[in-house]
Design a protein around this motif. Sequence first.
Motif, PDB file in Angstrom:
ATOM      1  N   HIS A 198       0.839  -1.203   0.000  1.00 28.23           N
ATOM      2  CA  HIS A 198       0.000   0.000   0.000  1.00 28.23           C
ATOM      3  C   HIS A 198       0.874   1.253   0.000  1.00 28.23           C
ATOM      4  O   HIS A 198       0.625   2.205  -0.755  1.00 28.23           O
ATOM      5  N   LEU A 199       1.905   1.278   0.829  1.00 28.66           N
ATOM      6  CA  LEU A 199       2.806   2.424   0.875  1.00 28.66           C
ATOM      7  C   LEU A 199       3.561   2.577  -0.443  1.00 28.66           C
ATOM      8  O   LEU A 199       3.901   3.695  -0.851  1.00 28.66           O
ATOM      9  N   ALA A 200       3.828   1.467  -1.116  1.00 28.79           N
ATOM     10  CA  ALA A 200       4.579   1.512  -2.366  1.00 28.79           C
ATOM     11  C   ALA A 200       3.743   1.995  -3.542  1.00 28.79           C
ATOM     12  O   ALA A 200       4.252   2.655  -4.452  1.00 28.79           O
ATOM     13  N   THR A 201       2.448   1.664  -3.531  1.00 27.92           N
ATOM     14  CA  THR A 201       1.607   1.961  -4.695  1.00 27.92           C
ATOM     15  C   THR A 201       0.450   2.904  -4.408  1.00 27.92           C
ATOM     16  O   THR A 201      -0.083   3.525  -5.337  1.00 27.92           O
ATOM     17  N   GLY A 202       0.015   2.977  -3.144  1.00 26.10           N
ATOM     18  CA  GLY A 202      -1.190   3.725  -2.811  1.00 26.10           C
ATOM     19  C   GLY A 202      -2.452   2.907  -2.993  1.00 26.10           C
ATOM     20  O   GLY A 202      -3.540   3.361  -2.647  1.00 26.10           O
ATOM     21  N   ASN A 203      -2.330   1.682  -3.496  1.00 29.85           N
ATOM     22  CA  ASN A 203      -3.506   0.846  -3.762  1.00 29.85           C
ATOM     23  C   ASN A 203      -3.975   0.116  -2.503  1.00 29.85           C
ATOM     24  O   ASN A 203      -3.173  -0.241  -1.649  1.00 29.85           O
ATOM     25  N   GLU A 204      -5.280  -0.127  -2.440  1.00 34.86           N
ATOM     26  CA  GLU A 204      -5.878  -0.836  -1.300  1.00 34.86           C
ATOM     27  C   GLU A 204      -6.055  -2.321  -1.622  1.00 34.86           C
ATOM     28  O   GLU A 204      -7.104  -2.907  -1.367  1.00 34.86           O
ATOM     29  N   THR A 205      -5.033  -2.922  -2.202  1.00 33.94           N
ATOM     30  CA  THR A 205      -5.122  -4.338  -2.539  1.00 33.94           C
ATOM     31  C   THR A 205      -4.729  -5.200  -1.341  1.00 33.94           C
ATOM     32  O   THR A 205      -4.098  -4.726  -0.401  1.00 33.94           O
ATOM     33  N   ARG A 206      -5.107  -6.455  -1.396  1.00 28.84           N
ATOM     34  CA  ARG A 206      -4.732  -7.398  -0.353  1.00 28.84           C
ATOM     35  C   ARG A 206      -4.166  -8.657  -0.993  1.00 28.84           C
ATOM     36  O   ARG A 206      -4.535  -9.035  -2.113  1.00 28.84           O
ATOM     37  N   SER A 207      -3.280  -9.310  -0.268  1.00 26.64           N
ATOM     38  CA  SER A 207      -2.670 -10.557  -0.702  1.00 26.64           C
ATOM     39  C   SER A 207      -3.461 -11.734  -0.145  1.00 26.64           C
ATOM     40  O   SER A 207      -3.778 -11.763   1.049  1.00 26.64           O
ATOM     41  N   TYR A 208      -3.774 -12.704  -0.982  1.00 31.35           N
ATOM     42  CA  TYR A 208      -4.424 -13.909  -0.477  1.00 31.35           C
ATOM     43  C   TYR A 208      -3.578 -14.573   0.603  1.00 31.35           C
ATOM     44  O   TYR A 208      -4.111 -15.128   1.575  1.00 31.35           O
ATOM     45  N   CYS A 209      -2.264 -14.519   0.441  1.00 34.33           N
ATOM     46  CA  CYS A 209      -1.386 -15.128   1.441  1.00 34.33           C
ATOM     47  C   CYS A 209      -1.645 -14.529   2.815  1.00 34.33           C
ATOM     48  O   CYS A 209      -1.732 -15.241   3.820  1.00 34.33           O
ATOM     49  N   SER A 210      -1.789 -13.221   2.883  1.00 33.82           N
ATOM     50  CA  SER A 210      -1.994 -12.538   4.156  1.00 33.82           C
ATOM     51  C   SER A 210      -3.357 -12.842   4.765  1.00 33.82           C
ATOM     52  O   SER A 210      -3.461 -13.266   5.917  1.00 33.82           O
TER      53      SER A 210
ATOM     54  N   GLY B   3     -13.532  -7.648  -6.352  1.00 30.72           N
ATOM     55  CA  GLY B   3     -14.334  -7.313  -7.518  1.00 30.72           C
ATOM     56  C   GLY B   3     -15.507  -6.413  -7.234  1.00 30.72           C
ATOM     57  O   GLY B   3     -16.194  -5.971  -8.161  1.00 30.72           O
ATOM     58  N   VAL B   4     -15.764  -6.132  -5.943  1.00 24.08           N
ATOM     59  CA  VAL B   4     -16.866  -5.238  -5.568  1.00 24.08           C
ATOM     60  C   VAL B   4     -16.306  -3.922  -5.057  1.00 24.08           C
ATOM     61  O   VAL B   4     -16.476  -2.867  -5.681  1.00 24.08           O
ATOM     62  N   ASN B   5     -15.627  -3.987  -3.925  1.00 30.57           N
ATOM     63  CA  ASN B   5     -14.971  -2.780  -3.391  1.00 30.57           C
ATOM     64  C   ASN B   5     -13.553  -3.099  -2.913  1.00 30.57           C
ATOM     65  O   ASN B   5     -13.005  -2.425  -2.059  1.00 30.57           O
ATOM     66  N   GLY B   6     -12.988  -4.158  -3.481  1.00 31.55           N
ATOM     67  CA  GLY B   6     -11.634  -4.543  -3.111  1.00 31.55           C
ATOM     68  C   GLY B   6     -11.005  -5.419  -4.175  1.00 31.55           C
ATOM     69  O   GLY B   6     -11.671  -5.872  -5.116  1.00 31.55           O
ATOM     70  N   HIS B   7      -9.693  -5.620  -4.042  1.00 34.03           N
ATOM     71  CA  HIS B   7      -8.955  -6.441  -5.003  1.00 34.03           C
ATOM     72  C   HIS B   7      -7.976  -7.327  -4.245  1.00 34.03           C
ATOM     73  O   HIS B   7      -7.220  -6.856  -3.394  1.00 34.03           O
ATOM     74  N   TYR B   8      -7.985  -8.606  -4.585  1.00 37.21           N
ATOM     75  CA  TYR B   8      -7.129  -9.593  -3.929  1.00 37.21           C
ATOM     76  C   TYR B   8      -6.295 -10.315  -4.985  1.00 37.21           C
ATOM     77  O   TYR B   8      -6.800 -10.636  -6.068  1.00 37.21           O
ATOM     78  N   PHE B   9      -5.031 -10.573  -4.646  1.00 32.21           N
ATOM     79  CA  PHE B   9      -4.115 -11.156  -5.622  1.00 32.21           C
ATOM     80  C   PHE B   9      -3.309 -12.298  -5.024  1.00 32.21           C
ATOM     81  O   PHE B   9      -2.991 -12.307  -3.832  1.00 32.21           O
TER      82      PHE B   9
END
Length: 618
Positions: free
Chosen positions: A209-221, A266-272
């Motif tokens: 998040h600090l690197a990109t500003g994006n509110e993405t989350r990792s499936y691993c986490s 896909g609604v209000n978040g993104h997971y990778f």
Amino acid sequence: MDRNHHSNMPYRQPSRQQSRQMSVDPHHEVRVVQQHYIGIDVGTGSARACIMNEKGDIVGLASEAIGLWQPETGFYEQSTSNIWRCICDSIKRAMQQGNIDANSIRGIGFDATCSLAVFREDTDEPVAVTGPKFDNQDGNDRNVILWLDHRPVEETKKINATDHNLLRYVGGQMSIEMEIPKVLWLKNNMPKELFDKCKFYDLTDALTHLATGNETRSYCSVVCKQGFVPVGVDGSVKGWQGDFLTSIGLEDLCQDDFKRMGGVNGVNGHYFTAGEKIGVLSDKAAADMGLVPGIAVGSGVIDAYAGWIGTVGAKVNLKGDSISSDVPKNHVSQAFTRLAAVAGTSTCHLAMSEKPVFVNGVWGPYRDVLIPDYWMAEGGQSATGELLKHVIETHPAFNEAYSVAESFNANIYDYLNEHLREMQEKADAPTISYLGRHFFFYGDLFGNRSPIADPDMRGSIIGLSSDKSIDSLALHYYATMEFIALQTHQIVESMNTAGHVISSIFMSGSQCQNDVLMSLMATACDMPVLIPRYVHAAVVHGAAMLGAKAASTDKDGKSEALWDIMDRLSKPGKAVYPGKDEQEKKLLHTKYEVFLEQIAQQKRIRTNIDEAVKGWKR
């Protein structure tokens, strides 16, 4: 620090050929400069950066110690502001060390401890996790509750009392080291008006998040440490389990489709999944790191999982004397036979399977956390490196042995290994293990994580004498190594009995340098132990591979498979095979039976004593 300052530069992933820099000298000679990838590993005590070239070689490596605060016994806190500065300093030093041109960096990957990071939802500023005021009085932005923090004791009990179905994916009980108990502790102790403004990240996701500003989350986490069940698993619809969060008192987090935890994919978040491109390096982050904006950033992983990435992809030729790269390309199915053992203060055991495999006392199975549609299981020993250190340093002969080791300019472990060999020669013993044939040490001094999952387990010794000599210290040290090896055998046996097909162990961490321990591990488990090329940098090497995967993303969002990247960039190392002495195998088999009896006996005695004192007024 403005964490919302994004880069507006367009980013187009170049082809591998295009991505090599073309540099022109004054005489108009054109030379090709290699492309590079950065790996960031944030451990408990330091932040480390490595620069990896396109062949998988580490060409720059640096680390910085990070701050750690302990406001109360059992409370451990860190700061993302401090961690970020250490990351940036490490990158700059690693770049200088390798004389790397910033324009050659194509991708960045992150791993970190599974710690909880807290920010304000409205301003994106760090929120202090130090009670009772939670007001950042010391100005250190202590917004991270470290993984080993044990403050949420009651919250963990409440969570496990629900017996919710999702608990079967964490070995039957949620650990106090996971993040949902810590979130619940904050709700129970933080002023409501402040808690209602908080959003929560695993530390790895906070860093991306600090690197990109994006509110993405990792499936691993989220899958491994936050109770997220991937969509489609056991009927999961949104990933986050609203009924579970409501039952433990965190119904607040269900609002706005779980927005404060990362939302719904896909609604209000993104997971990778690991290494998938989540965005590009922002202008602000690039300036902090001394890099250029627009570099691909991969979805991060928990540090131990980066160790899996950095080790198990190596090509192996078990018929030879070493790991060899001169064998056919690995297939991902080979990963199913390989247990990654990431060894440091404690040891984490990671295994992949094609189908879900449930093992008592082993966390998981977790789907999609490293490779889509595959499952990971996570076992562990509560203390291995720390156990060795404790046994050595508490023995009466430690100071004497340490002084002798220093006089030989050797560390205490190498000295004791050599002393064991001298004892073997003096006693005309067939093996070192023969020296400890009548000494039985069970070493769960810090409780048991796998496969018993009993925090109340403790140590025991059979064969204790009054000897205070260095010989006695060496024997206790050997017995501790033997315990670590036998318990590893127990974990592998439990996993294979449940359905795994593990036939080799891929080690990483400082314990790899202990030849006596590695030989014991191979013989006790009756399988080869593989030592990586980068013993001390396997984890950060794995993080750099995440950067390589992110950099491979094309304009359609497709990227090279992580396993193919691991296969291409992993380096050959060294193999340690089981001993061939049949008598030693018989000895260790018999000692394993005693090991199991020590477990059963301790449980039986504890039950009998608890029954005897039941109802005793205190």
